[in-house]
Design a protein around this motif. Structure first.
Motif, short mmCIF file in Angstrom:
data_model
loop_
_atom_site.label_atom_id
_atom_site.label_comp_id
_atom_site.label_asym_id
_atom_site.label_seq_id
_atom_site.Cartn_x
_atom_site.Cartn_y
_atom_site.Cartn_z
N LEU A 13 0.86 -0.92 -0.23
CA LEU A 13 -0.06 0.30 -0.44
C LEU A 13 1.51 1.23 -0.15
CD1 LEU A 13 -3.20 -1.17 2.85
CD2 LEU A 13 -2.75 -1.12 0.09
N PHE A 14 2.02 1.02 0.86
CA PHE A 14 3.36 2.32 0.45
C PHE A 14 4.32 1.89 0.81
CE2 PHE A 14 4.13 2.94 4.52
CZ PHE A 14 3.56 1.77 5.32
N VAL A 15 5.66 2.67 0.08
CA VAL A 15 6.59 1.82 0.16
C VAL A 15 7.01 3.45 1.50
CG1 VAL A 15 8.73 2.69 -0.89
CG2 VAL A 15 7.11 1.58 -1.65
N ALA A 170 1.85 13.11 -5.55
CA ALA A 170 1.12 13.20 -6.16
C ALA A 170 0.91 13.90 -7.73
CB ALA A 170 0.06 14.29 -5.96
N CYS A 171 1.77 12.96 -8.18
CA CYS A 171 1.50 13.58 -9.57
C CYS A 171 2.06 11.77 -10.59
CB CYS A 171 2.88 14.09 -10.28
SG CYS A 171 3.10 14.20 -11.59
N THR A 175 5.43 9.14 -10.56
CA THR A 175 5.13 8.32 -9.86
C THR A 175 6.23 7.31 -10.26
OG1 THR A 175 3.78 9.17 -8.53
CG2 THR A 175 4.13 6.02 -8.42
N ALA A 176 5.75 6.99 -11.80
CA ALA A 176 5.83 6.58 -13.16
C ALA A 176 7.60 6.06 -13.01
CB ALA A 176 5.08 6.11 -14.40
N GLY A 197 2.71 6.95 -3.91
CA GLY A 197 2.66 7.33 -5.20
C GLY A 197 1.23 6.92 -5.51
N VAL A 198 0.47 7.92 -5.95
CA VAL A 198 -1.11 7.68 -6.66
C VAL A 198 -0.96 6.19 -7.67
CG1 VAL A 198 -1.61 10.06 -7.12
CG2 VAL A 198 -0.11 9.61 -8.99
N ILE A 199 0.35 5.61 -8.43
CA ILE A 199 -0.14 4.64 -9.23
C ILE A 199 -0.78 2.97 -8.35
CG2 ILE A 199 0.69 2.87 -11.09
CD1 ILE A 199 2.14 4.99 -12.23
N ASN A 200 -0.03 2.76 -7.72
CA ASN A 200 -0.82 1.80 -7.15
C ASN A 200 -2.31 1.82 -6.46
OD1 ASN A 200 1.56 -0.06 -7.44
ND2 ASN A 200 2.11 0.09 -5.24
#
Length: 517
Positions: A13-15, A170-171, A175-176, A197-200
Motif C-alpha cells: 500500500l505504501f513504500v 501526487a503526480c 510516480t511512474a 505514490g498514486v499509481i498503486n
C-alpha cells in the motif's frame, strides 16, 4: 492498445523508506541518474539544497511535523483535497468507521506545485527522463527543507517553512518514473519518512470496480509520459493476477497530450488572448505527427468554436487548413474520441466500463468527461447508426486515484504511530509554486516570464543550479480562471489556500491584490 487475460497481486500500500540511522557517510551511487543532486543535498553544506539529515528532527516532536504533497503543477491539489475530505476512521481510536470528522483534520500539509518545470509528462518524449527524476528529488528536497522566496526575482530567501514526516507524490508521471529514485534517496537520508505514490492506489481502486470473474475494458487516460511508462498497465496486470481476477480485462491507453498543459494554461497549448492560430502552438492539430485532428471526425469531436475556443485560419470552420485547440473541454473531446476510435477499431474489444484518470489535472474535468461520454454513447452517424454504444457501458466509472491515496497515507501514519494531536489543517497548511528563476541568467523565459519550451526540455540533468524559485501561492502566479476552478471543484482545499494567503504574516506585507480571496 494492450490486452491482457487477467488472472493475482498485492503491491504494498505504501513504500516506507526505512533506511538506517543518519550518519556522515552516505553510500551514493555514482552511476545513478540523480547522483549529482543527491550528493549536493546530502554532503555539500555550502549548497542551497543542503539538508542536514543528521539533525533533521532536532528537539521537535516528529508527530507535529507536516505532510508534504507535490505535483508537477496544481493538478495534485485534487489529491490533497481527497486527503482533506477523507473520513473512514474514528479519530480517537483509529479504528475503521466514519465519525463525521475528517481523519487528517489535525495534520498540517505542505503543498508544492512544480509549475515552472511542468508538464512532467513531456520529459520522456524529449529524451530527458533523467532530468525528470532530478526534478522529483528536488521536489522532495524542497519539502524536507525550510527555504522559499516571496517572489521569483528576490535574492534573499526565507527559512521558516515547516518540516515534514511523510511524502505524497501526487503526480502519476513522477510516480511512474521517479518512485524508485524517491525511495532510494529517502533510504539514503535514513529519516524513515514514508513515500506514497498514486499509481498503486489508482490500480487498486480500478480493480475494485470489477468482480473477480468480470470482463471489460479499462481506459487509462494519462499524460504521454505516464502512458509510455506503462505504469498502470503493468500494475493492473500484476495486481489482478495476485488478487485472483479471472475475467478478460482489456486495457486501452490514451495519452492526453496537451490536456494538463491546457488546464494550467501553458501558452503553447492554450492562450485565451489569441483570436487566430499561433505559430508557437504545440497541441493536437491537422498536421500533428502523433496527435492529428481527423477532419472526417469533426462531427464526432463536436468541438466548441465559440469565443476562440478553437482557432482556425478561416471564417468557415469547414475550410480550416490550420486548426488548434484552445479550450480544456475541446482537448477532452479530442482525446475521448481518439480513445473510442481505438476501441472501435480493435479486434474483439470488451465494453469500456472504467476510465482511470491517470493525471492529477484530469479530475478537474470530470463533468466535461462525463458529458462527452454521454454524447458519444448517444452519437448517431448520418445513417442513424449508434457508432460507439456497443463499445461503452451506459455509465463509465471514472477512477480518481486520489480517493485511494488517502487510505495508504492513513495506514502509513498509523503503522508509525505518527498522527498529529496538535495540528490544524485549516490554519497551518502551506501552499507553494515554482516559478522561473529570474535572477539566473542561464534561464530563458518568454514574455510571460515562463521558461521557454525549448529551454525547459533542452536542459540536462547534473547541472546543479537554481532553475526555479519556489514562492507562496498568490494571484501573481495563479490565474483567476484557475482559482475559480479551485473554488468550484475543490472548495475545501480552496479555503485552505485562501487561509494561507490571507493569514501568513510575510504574505500580508505584499500588495493586497496578490492575496487570494
Amino acid at each position: 492498445m494492450m490486452q491482457l487475460k487477467i488472472v493475482v497481486a498485492a503491491t504494498a500500500l505504501f513504500v516506507a523508506c526505512k533506511g538506517g540511522k543518519p550518519n556522515d557517510t552516505f553510500q551514493l551511487d555514482p552511476k545513478g541518474e540523480t547522483y549529482a543532486i543527491e550528493k549536493d543535498i546530502l554532503t555539500n553544506d555550502k549548497s542551497f539544497y543542503y539538508i542536514d539529515v543528521n539533525n533533521y528532527f532536532g528537539t521537535e516532536s516528529r508527530n507535529d511535523l507536516a505532510i508534504g504533497v507535490f505535483d508537477s503543477g496544481t493538478g495534485g491539489l485534487t489529491v490533497l483535497d481527497a486527503l482533506i475530505r477523507y473520513d473512514q476512521n474514528n479519530n480517537q481510536s483509529h479504528t475503521n468507521g466514519q465519525d463525521g470528522i475528517a481523519d487528517f483534520n489535525k495534520e498540517n500539509f505542505i503543498y508544492l506545485g512544480d509549475q515552472a518545470n511542468m508538464p512532467y509528462g513531456n520529459y520522456f518524449s524529449a529524451g530527458k527522463t533523467s532530468l525528470l527524476k532530478e526534478h522529483v528529488v528536488k521536489d522532495i528536497q524542497f519539502l524536507l527543507g525550510n527555504k522559499y522566496y516571496l517572489k521569483p526575482n528576490d535574492t534573499n530567501y526565507h527559512s521558516d517553512k515547516q518540516k515534514i514526516k511523510a511524502i505524497v507524490i501526487a503526480c502519476n508521471t513522477a510516480t511512474a518514473y521517479g518512485q524508485a529514485e524517491a525511495d532510494a534517496f529517502m533510504a539514503r537520508t535514513g529519516l524513515n519518512i514514508p513515500v506514497i505514490g498514486v499509481i498503486n492506489a489508482g490500480t487498486r481502486g480500478t480493480l475494485q470496480q470489477f468482480k473477480k470473474d468480470e470482463s471489460g475494458a479499462i481506459g487509462v487516460f494519462a499524460t504521454v509520459g505516464t502512458i509510455a511508462s506503462d505504469g498502470y498497465g503493468k500494475n493492473i496486470k500484476k495486481m489482478a493476477q495476485e488478487l485472483g481476477y479471472t475475467g478478460n480485462l482489456q486495457i486501452f491507453n490514451q495519452g492526453g497530450f496537451g490536456l494538463a498543459e491546457a488546464v494550467d494554461e501553458e501558452p503553447e497549448f492554450l492562450n485565451r488572448n489569441l483570436h487566430v492560430p499561433s505559430t508557437t502552438y504545440k497541441g493536437p492539430s491537422l498536421s500533428h505527427k502523433d496527435f492529428p485532428i481527423d477532419k472526417a471526425l469533426l462531427d464526432v469531436y463536436n468541438f466548441n468554436f465559440d469565443k476562440d475556443k478553437m482557432l482556425c485560419d478561416s471564417k468557415n470552420t469547414d475550410d480550416c487548413s490550420v486548426l488548434q485547440l484552445n479550450d480544456a473541454e475541446n482537448y477532452v473531446r479530442y482525446h475521448l474520441v481518439s480513445l473510442m476510435e481505438k476501441i472501435r477499431k480493435s479486434k474483439d474489444p470488451q465494453v469500456l466500463k472504467a476510465l482511470v484518470l491517470g493525471c492529477t489535472h484530469y479530475p478537474y474535468l470530470k463533468n466535461e468527461i462525463q458529458k462527452v461520454f454521454t454524447e458519444l454513447y448517444n452519437y448517431q452517424d448520418k445513417n442513424g447508426r449508434k457508432v460507439y454504444q456497443q463499445y461503452m457501458a451506459p455509465h463509465i466509472k471514472l477512477i480518481d486515484p486520489a480517493e485511494y491515496v488517502a487510505k495508504e497515507l492513513y495506514d502509513a501514519l498509523k503503522q508509525q504511530n505518527q498522527f498529529n494531536p496538535n495540528g490544524d489543517a485549516q490554519k497551518n497548511s502551506e501552499f507553494y509554486i515554482s516559478m522561473a528563476n529570474l535572477t539566473n541568467r542561464n534561464v530563458l523565459v518568454d514574455d510571460q516570464g515562463r521558461m521557454t519550451y525549448d529551454y525547459k526540455y533542452g536542459r540536462n540533468s547534473g547541472e546543479i543550479q537554481e532553475y526555479v524559485k519556489v514562492t507562496p501561492f498568490s494571484k501573481k502566479n495563479i490565474s483567476e480562471e484557475t482559482l475559480q476552478r479551485f473554488k468550484t471543484a475543490i472548495p475545501q482545499t480552496f479555503e485552505l489556500i485562501k487561509n494561507f494567503s490571507q493569514n501568513n504574516p510575510k504574505l500580508l506585507k505584499q500588495a493586497a491584490q496578490e492575496r487570494i480571496n
